[in-house]
Scaffold this motif. Structure first.
Motif, PDB file in Angstrom:
ATOM      1  N   TRP A 120     -41.389 -74.920 -51.699  1.00 29.88           N
ATOM      2  CA  TRP A 120     -40.541 -75.546 -50.241  1.00 29.88           C
ATOM      3  C   TRP A 120     -40.048 -76.533 -51.495  1.00 29.88           C
ATOM      4  N   CYS A 130     -37.312 -74.294 -49.288  1.00 32.07           N
ATOM      5  CA  CYS A 130     -37.575 -74.252 -47.997  1.00 32.07           C
ATOM      6  C   CYS A 130     -37.962 -75.000 -47.577  1.00 32.07           C
ATOM      7  N   THR A 131     -37.183 -75.545 -46.154  1.00 26.03           N
ATOM      8  CA  THR A 131     -37.347 -76.426 -44.953  1.00 26.03           C
ATOM      9  C   THR A 131     -38.470 -76.592 -43.796  1.00 26.03           C
ATOM     10  N   HIS A 154     -41.779 -75.983 -43.881  1.00 25.63           N
ATOM     11  CA  HIS A 154     -43.054 -76.907 -44.049  1.00 25.63           C
ATOM     12  C   HIS A 154     -44.328 -76.608 -43.387  1.00 25.63           C
ATOM     13  N   GLY A 159     -41.368 -69.551 -50.636  1.00 28.80           N
ATOM     14  CA  GLY A 159     -39.869 -70.426 -50.157  1.00 28.80           C
ATOM     15  C   GLY A 159     -39.684 -69.599 -48.916  1.00 28.80           C
TER      16      GLY A 159
END
Length: 169
Positions: free
Chosen positions: A39, A26-27, A29, A74
């Motif tokens: 993440w 995951c970007t 955040h 995520g």
């Protein structure tokens, strides 16, 4: 693609009893994310054909009890996850056409529908919970989402009408 866990009898992440897959990567955040360990795209275990087949066998065994599949993280729409999930969902839909698929994304419908890559995955699903979790809009009374900015969208109706159609809760 890695995943951090699979819940085989989940009643929180979507309507009815579901199998929920928590993918890694995951970007977005989001501040105070409940699953921040995911993440990292390398967190958890590799999503293999063996794992895929275990999920399919579970659906076969408990077909009458399980309403569908949920993809969380995520972020399932994380770039590295898209090709793996497209392949998996294509097989899943062929094997279990009566089951619905829910997907969560930090991206909004507006961003997803303008991206061929993101849309290629999301259009295989039925319900989208879109948008980043925002701590200043946190609301624990909401179903299937953590903050008021997030929407629960009926994907197929939205595609058909070319406008956002919220899923009726």
């Amino acid at each position: 693609m890695n995943y951090s866990g699979i819940k085989y009898t989940d009643m929180v992440n979507g309507e009815g009893i579901r199998v929920s897959i928590f993918v890694s990567g995951c970007t977005h955040h989001c501040q105070e994310c409940f699953n921040f360990k995911t993440w990292d795209k390398d967190y958890g275990d590799l999503f293999t054909l063996e794992v895929e087949n275990q999920i399919f066998e579970y659906f076969k065994k408990y077909d009458k009890s399980i309403k569908g599949l949920s993809l969380l993280g995520g972020d399932p729409t994380f770039k590295d996850n898209i090709p793996v999930l497209i392949e998996f969902l294509t097989k899943f839909k062929n094997k279990f056409p009566s089951k619905d698929i829910w997907i969560w994304s930090g991206y909004t419908w507006e961003v997803i529908s303008q991206s061929e890559e993101l849309f290629s995955l999301v259009k295989l699903c039925h319900i989208l919970v879109d948008g980043k979790f925002k701590i200043d809009e946190k609301d624990l009374t909401l179903k299937w989402r953590g903050s008021r900015n997030q929407r629960v969208i009926d994907i197929q109706k939205s595609i058909d009408t070319q406008s956002i159609i919220k899923y009726i809760l």
